[in-house]
Design an enzyme around this catalytic site. Structure first.
Site, PDB file in Angstrom:
ATOM      1  N   ARG A  51       0.827  -1.212   0.000  1.00 62.77           N
ATOM      2  CA  ARG A  51       0.000   0.000   0.000  1.00 62.77           C
ATOM      3  C   ARG A  51       0.860   1.261   0.000  1.00 62.77           C
ATOM      4  NH1 ARG A  51      -1.478   1.472   4.673  1.00 62.77           N
ATOM      5  NH2 ARG A  51      -2.351  -0.516   5.339  1.00 62.77           N
ATOM      6  N   TYR A 103     -17.578  18.338 -12.862  1.00 62.55           N
ATOM      7  CA  TYR A 103     -17.861  16.906 -12.982  1.00 62.55           C
ATOM      8  C   TYR A 103     -18.830  16.509 -11.854  1.00 62.55           C
ATOM      9  CZ  TYR A 103     -17.275  11.893 -12.970  1.00 62.55           C
ATOM     10  OH  TYR A 103     -17.522  10.545 -12.982  1.00 62.55           O
TER      11      TYR A 103
END
Ligand SMILES: *Cc1c(COP(=O)(O)O)cnc(C)c1O
Length: 395
Positions: A51, A103
């Site tokens: 990660r 958006y």
């Protein structure tokens, strides 16, 4: 290997290319490993846990940072994950100034999620510096812009907004999804943070979901690295590879997208079933000059309004080569109906104020031959007109 002295086309083609000494492999491998062995106590190879960083993702992130002229790149599991990671810079009591024609997903994230954490946003035409000044508050922390906006292709002067923002100690965040660093590099114009839905042009083949963040400045890059790792909405090694593969052909694709979109926009300008075309590469577009000043080209999407909202349903039914679908930026042409799809989460008052109405269609022009796309669109427009007007000719 990428080299900043090379032209962007060469740097794109060479993303992840290595001189692998053992096998001679040309492409960087997909390191699927989640864990990395430590040489000894207190030592690391630079990789500890997937990660935090992963070799394949790291190559992508460094390439993205270099392409955008930034200092650090962060690959995320989607554009929305990238936005959420960026917005985690802010907290209780902070205020953001945001492009009005935005958006839909970004609007939803701000209004429905960030609002729970006490972050507020005001929406404004970010090309109007007086309007920016009038809604600035003592707790304003950043300006968020999209240019061109989607779907109405409104252009913001990035340099003007960045210098205004700097004078008030605000960060400028730019969503550069539509132009990509091939055509526009906002960090060179003064921006602090770039976000991409890499699902769109960077990936380019309608087959990978990904987001990218690029930051400028050491402190901001370190804070973003902390958020990226702590939140954990990171891109997988195989999707990192898939995205790099798409990015290698970005230059070729963007040139063809630009050419096709402008050719079709000009065709629609003359079409009797269409009465407005929103394309910043057309000389009568209000953003034409700023667009030319700050970008080296135009994106492959544009919008248009049919004369009668009743044309929309048969038009979407009759297009064949062009798919009625909800994304943009891929090699395949897609048509979207923003009022009921991408922008359905934006309240009707805001949609009306900017002009996202029931006659508006957004066209993400692919890399097919322009003549085939024009033929498909022309047939569908004629069929739609005939269905609505009952096959009779009213001139
Ligand atoms: C698609 C898109 C997003 C969201 O990205 P996802 O990859 O779909 O999560 C954000 N901004 C713009 C401009 C987009 O087009």
């Amino acid at each position: 290997m990428e080299d900043n002295k090379l032209k962007i086309e060469s740097r794109l083609a060479q993303i992840g290319s290595i001189n692998e000494p053992v096998t001679g492999a040309i492409n960087f491998p997909i390191y699927q490993s989640t864990a990395f062995r430590h040489p000894k106590l207190g030592q690391s190879t630079g990789f500890d846990y997937i990660r935090t960083t992963n070799p394949t993702r790291k190559v992508l992130e460094e390439a993205a940072a270099a392409l955008e002229s930034g200092d650090a790149g962060f690959a995320c599991s989607s554009g929305m994950a990238a936005l959420q990671t960026i917005f985690a810079l802010f907290g209780q009591g902070d205020h953001l100034i945001v492009s009005l024609d935005l958006y839909g997903g970004t609007y939803r994230l701000l209004e429905r999620i960030l609002s729970r954490f006490g972050v507020t946003a005001s929406y404004v035409d970010t090309n109007d510096l007086a309007a920016l000044e009038s809604i600035r508050q003592p707790n304003t922390k950043a300006v968020f812009i999209e240019t061109p906006t989607n779907p109405l292709m409104m252009i913001t002067d990035v340099e003007a907004v960045c210098s205004w923002a700097k004078s008030h100690n605000l960060l400028t965040i730019v969503d550069n999804t539509l132009l990509t660093p091939f055509f526009q590099r906002p960090i060179e114009l003064g921006a602090d943070i770039i976000i991409h839905s890499a699902t769109k042009y960077l990936g380019g083949h309608n087959d990978v979901l990904a987001g990218l963040i690029i930051t400028k400045g050491e402190e901001l890059s370190a804070e973003m690295a902390f958020l990226h790792n702590s939140i954990g909405a990171v891109l997988s090694p195989s999707d990192s590879y898939q995205l790099m593969k798409g990015m290698k052909t970005l230059a070729l694709r963007m040139e063809r997208h630009e050419y096709n979109a402008l050719t079709i926009a000009k065709y629609l300008l003359e079409h009797p079933a269409v009465n407005e075309v929103y394309h910043p590469g057309l000389s009568d577009h209000p953003g034409f000059e700023i667009q030319n000043k700050q970008s080296s080209g135009n994106t492959g999407i544009f919008s248009f309004k049919v004369k009668d909202a009743r044309y929309v349903e048969p038009l979407l039914r009759h297009i064949k080569l062009i798919a009625f679908a909800e994304s943009l930026g891929g090699v395949e042409s897609l048509m979207t109906y923003p009022a009921v799809q991408t922008h359905a989460d934006i309240p009707i008052e805001i949609r009306d104020a900017v002009g996202v109405d029931d006659r508006l269609l957004r066209f993400s022009v692919g890399i097919e031959h322009a003549e085939d796309l024009i033929a498909d669109l022309g047939n569908a427009l004629t069929a739609a007109q005939q269905e609505i007007e009952g096959g009779t000719h009213h001139e």
